[in-house]
Design a protein around this motif. Structure first.
Motif, PDB file in Angstrom:
ATOM      1  N   ILE A 259       5.939   3.066  -0.012  1.00  0.00           N
ATOM      2  CA  ILE A 259       5.018   1.952  -0.216  1.00  0.00           C
ATOM      3  C   ILE A 259       5.412   0.911   0.820  1.00  0.00           C
ATOM      4  CG2 ILE A 259       4.252   0.117  -1.762  1.00  0.00           C
ATOM      5  CD1 ILE A 259       5.007   1.926  -4.113  1.00  0.00           C
ATOM      6  N   VAL A 260       4.446   0.399   1.556  1.00  0.00           N
ATOM      7  CA  VAL A 260       4.756  -0.522   2.646  1.00  0.00           C
ATOM      8  C   VAL A 260       4.065  -1.867   2.424  1.00  0.00           C
ATOM      9  CG1 VAL A 260       2.879   0.198   4.166  1.00  0.00           C
ATOM     10  CG2 VAL A 260       4.980  -0.647   5.162  1.00  0.00           C
ATOM     11  N   ASN A 261       4.734  -2.929   2.876  1.00  0.00           N
ATOM     12  CA  ASN A 261       4.188  -4.280   2.858  1.00  0.00           C
ATOM     13  C   ASN A 261       3.307  -4.425   4.103  1.00  0.00           C
ATOM     14  OD1 ASN A 261       3.679  -7.010   2.945  1.00  0.00           O
ATOM     15  ND2 ASN A 261       5.794  -7.625   2.573  1.00  0.00           N
ATOM     16  N   THR A 262       1.998  -4.589   3.923  1.00  0.00           N
ATOM     17  CA  THR A 262       1.100  -4.661   5.080  1.00  0.00           C
ATOM     18  C   THR A 262       1.358  -5.898   5.938  1.00  0.00           C
ATOM     19  OG1 THR A 262      -0.608  -5.725   3.745  1.00  0.00           O
ATOM     20  CG2 THR A 262      -0.728  -3.327   3.963  1.00  0.00           C
TER      21      THR A 262
ATOM     22  N   VAL B 156       0.849  -1.188   0.000  1.00  0.00           N
ATOM     23  CA  VAL B 156       0.000   0.000   0.000  1.00  0.00           C
ATOM     24  C   VAL B 156       0.888   1.242   0.000  1.00  0.00           C
ATOM     25  CG1 VAL B 156      -1.735   1.296   1.295  1.00  0.00           C
ATOM     26  CG2 VAL B 156      -1.800  -1.186   1.284  1.00  0.00           C
ATOM     27  N   ARG B 157       0.516   2.187  -0.834  1.00  0.00           N
ATOM     28  CA  ARG B 157       1.228   3.471  -0.851  1.00  0.00           C
ATOM     29  C   ARG B 157       0.664   4.321   0.271  1.00  0.00           C
ATOM     30  NH1 ARG B 157       3.406   6.363  -6.089  1.00  0.00           N
ATOM     31  NH2 ARG B 157       4.812   7.796  -5.055  1.00  0.00           N
ATOM     32  N   ILE B 158       1.483   4.587   1.281  1.00  0.00           N
ATOM     33  CA  ILE B 158       1.024   5.311   2.461  1.00  0.00           C
ATOM     34  C   ILE B 158       1.501   6.759   2.479  1.00  0.00           C
ATOM     35  CG2 ILE B 158       0.821   3.240   3.869  1.00  0.00           C
ATOM     36  CD1 ILE B 158       3.523   4.080   5.174  1.00  0.00           C
TER      37      ILE B 158
ATOM     38  N   LYS C  79      -5.453   6.757   5.719  1.00  0.00           N
ATOM     39  CA  LYS C  79      -6.839   6.358   5.452  1.00  0.00           C
ATOM     40  C   LYS C  79      -6.882   5.133   4.538  1.00  0.00           C
ATOM     41  CE  LYS C  79      -8.728  10.993   5.930  1.00  0.00           C
ATOM     42  NZ  LYS C  79      -9.275  12.148   5.192  1.00  0.00           N
ATOM     43  N   VAL C  80      -6.048   5.148   3.497  1.00  0.00           N
ATOM     44  CA  VAL C  80      -5.996   4.002   2.579  1.00  0.00           C
ATOM     45  C   VAL C  80      -5.507   2.760   3.315  1.00  0.00           C
ATOM     46  CG1 VAL C  80      -4.837   3.095   0.503  1.00  0.00           C
ATOM     47  CG2 VAL C  80      -5.640   5.457   0.541  1.00  0.00           C
ATOM     48  N   LEU C  81      -4.521   2.924   4.170  1.00  0.00           N
ATOM     49  CA  LEU C  81      -3.985   1.805   4.937  1.00  0.00           C
ATOM     50  C   LEU C  81      -5.038   1.243   5.893  1.00  0.00           C
ATOM     51  CD1 LEU C  81      -1.513   0.058   5.573  1.00  0.00           C
ATOM     52  CD2 LEU C  81      -0.834   1.773   7.256  1.00  0.00           C
ATOM     53  N   LYS C  82      -5.791   2.102   6.548  1.00  0.00           N
ATOM     54  CA  LYS C  82      -6.856   1.644   7.445  1.00  0.00           C
ATOM     55  C   LYS C  82      -7.904   0.840   6.679  1.00  0.00           C
ATOM     56  CE  LYS C  82      -8.790   4.382  10.342  1.00  0.00           C
ATOM     57  NZ  LYS C  82      -9.343   5.515  11.085  1.00  0.00           N
ATOM     58  N   GLU C  83      -8.263   1.304   5.476  1.00  0.00           N
ATOM     59  CA  GLU C  83      -9.220   0.575   4.662  1.00  0.00           C
ATOM     60  C   GLU C  83      -8.663  -0.792   4.264  1.00  0.00           C
ATOM     61  OE1 GLU C  83     -10.362   2.855   1.259  1.00  0.00           O
ATOM     62  OE2 GLU C  83     -11.040   4.545   2.480  1.00  0.00           O
ATOM     63  N   LYS C  84      -7.393  -0.805   3.889  1.00  0.00           N
ATOM     64  CA  LYS C  84      -6.772  -2.049   3.456  1.00  0.00           C
ATOM     65  C   LYS C  84      -6.685  -3.057   4.603  1.00  0.00           C
ATOM     66  CE  LYS C  84      -4.568  -3.946   0.002  1.00  0.00           C
ATOM     67  NZ  LYS C  84      -5.203  -4.152  -1.274  1.00  0.00           N
ATOM     68  N   LEU C  85      -6.396  -2.563   5.797  1.00  0.00           N
ATOM     69  CA  LEU C  85      -6.298  -3.430   6.980  1.00  0.00           C
ATOM     70  C   LEU C  85      -7.648  -3.666   7.634  1.00  0.00           C
ATOM     71  CD1 LEU C  85      -3.040  -1.984   8.579  1.00  0.00           C
ATOM     72  CD2 LEU C  85      -3.280  -4.090   7.246  1.00  0.00           C
ATOM     73  N   GLN C  86      -8.689  -3.023   7.122  1.00  0.00           N
ATOM     74  CA  GLN C  86     -10.051  -3.126   7.638  1.00  0.00           C
ATOM     75  C   GLN C  86     -10.129  -2.724   9.111  1.00  0.00           C
ATOM     76  OE1 GLN C  86     -11.232  -7.105   6.642  1.00  0.00           O
ATOM     77  NE2 GLN C  86     -11.379  -6.637   4.464  1.00  0.00           N
ATOM     78  N   LEU C  87      -9.553  -1.578   9.421  1.00  0.00           N
ATOM     79  CA  LEU C  87      -9.578  -1.031  10.789  1.00  0.00           C
ATOM     80  C   LEU C  87     -10.688  -0.026  10.966  1.00  0.00           C
ATOM     81  CD1 LEU C  87      -5.781  -0.500  11.378  1.00  0.00           C
ATOM     82  CD2 LEU C  87      -7.198  -2.354  12.212  1.00  0.00           C
TER      83      LEU C  87
END
Length: 159
Positions: A116-119, A109-111, A151-159
C-alpha cells in the motif's frame, strides 16, 4: 437429603428456563423491530464508513511508538505482519493489510497484494519488464505495482 437436592435442582432448572426463555423473546422482539423498520432490506449488506486514522501505534519491546499517518511512505505485507516504512525507519506491526487499508485515508492506494503506497510520496512511475511497474518514491524507495494495482493507481492519480 435427597428431597432437598431435587428441590434445589428443580429451582435451578426453572431459573435457567426462565433466563433462556427471556433471552429468546428479546431476540424475537429485536427481529420483529428490524422487520418493521422502513430502512434498507435485510438482504443488503450495510457498510460502515470508518473514519480514517491519524496515527498508528506500534509496540516495540517496552516502547510504544505513535506513527503519524502523514509520515508513512508505504506499507508492506510480511506474513501475518505489516512493515510500516517512514523516511527515517521502519516498524513492524501484527496486523493485516486489509484491516489497515480500510483505516487509512484516501491518498493511500493498494498497488499490489503486498504493498500500500502513500500517493503523496510518489515521484515517478515506470514500466519494469513486460507487465510489471515500479513506483519510485521521493525518498528513493522503489515499490513494485501489479497490473491491476497500477490501473487503480492511475485512476487515483487521474493519469
Amino acid at each position: 437429603m435427597m428431597p432437598i437436592k431435587v428441590i434445589i435442582g428443580t429451582l435451578f432448572l426453572l431459573l435457567m428456563v426462565q433466563h433462556y426463555g427471556r433471552t429468546s423473546s428479546d431476540t424475537d422482539q429485536v427481529e420483529q423491530e428490524a422487520d418493521t423498520c422502513d430502512e434498507e432490506p435485510l438482504t443488503e449488506k450495510k457498510t460502515v464508513a470508518l473514519q480514517p486514522i491519524d496515527t498508528i501505534t506500534v509496540k516495540s519491546g517496552a516502547n510504544i511508538h505513535l506513527i503519524p499517518v502523514t509520515e508513512l511512505l508505504y506499507l508492506q505485507a510480511e506474513g501475518d505482519y505489516v512493515l510500516l516504512y517512514t523516511a527515517q525507519t521502519r516498524y513492524i506491526k501484527e496486523e493485516t493489510m486489509k484491516h489497515l487499508e480500510s483505516q487509512l485515508p484516501g491518498h493511500f492506494v493498494r498497488i499490489h497484494r503486498s504493498y500500500i503506497v502513500n500517493t503523496n510520496a510518489i515521484s515517478r512511475l515506470e514500466l519494469y519488464e513486460k507487465q510489471h511497474y515500479l513506483v519510485t518514491l521521493k525518498t528513493g524507495h522503489q515499490v513494485r505495482a501489479s497490473t491491476n494495482g497500477y490501473k487503480v493507481l492511475k485512476e487515483k492519480l487521474q493519469l
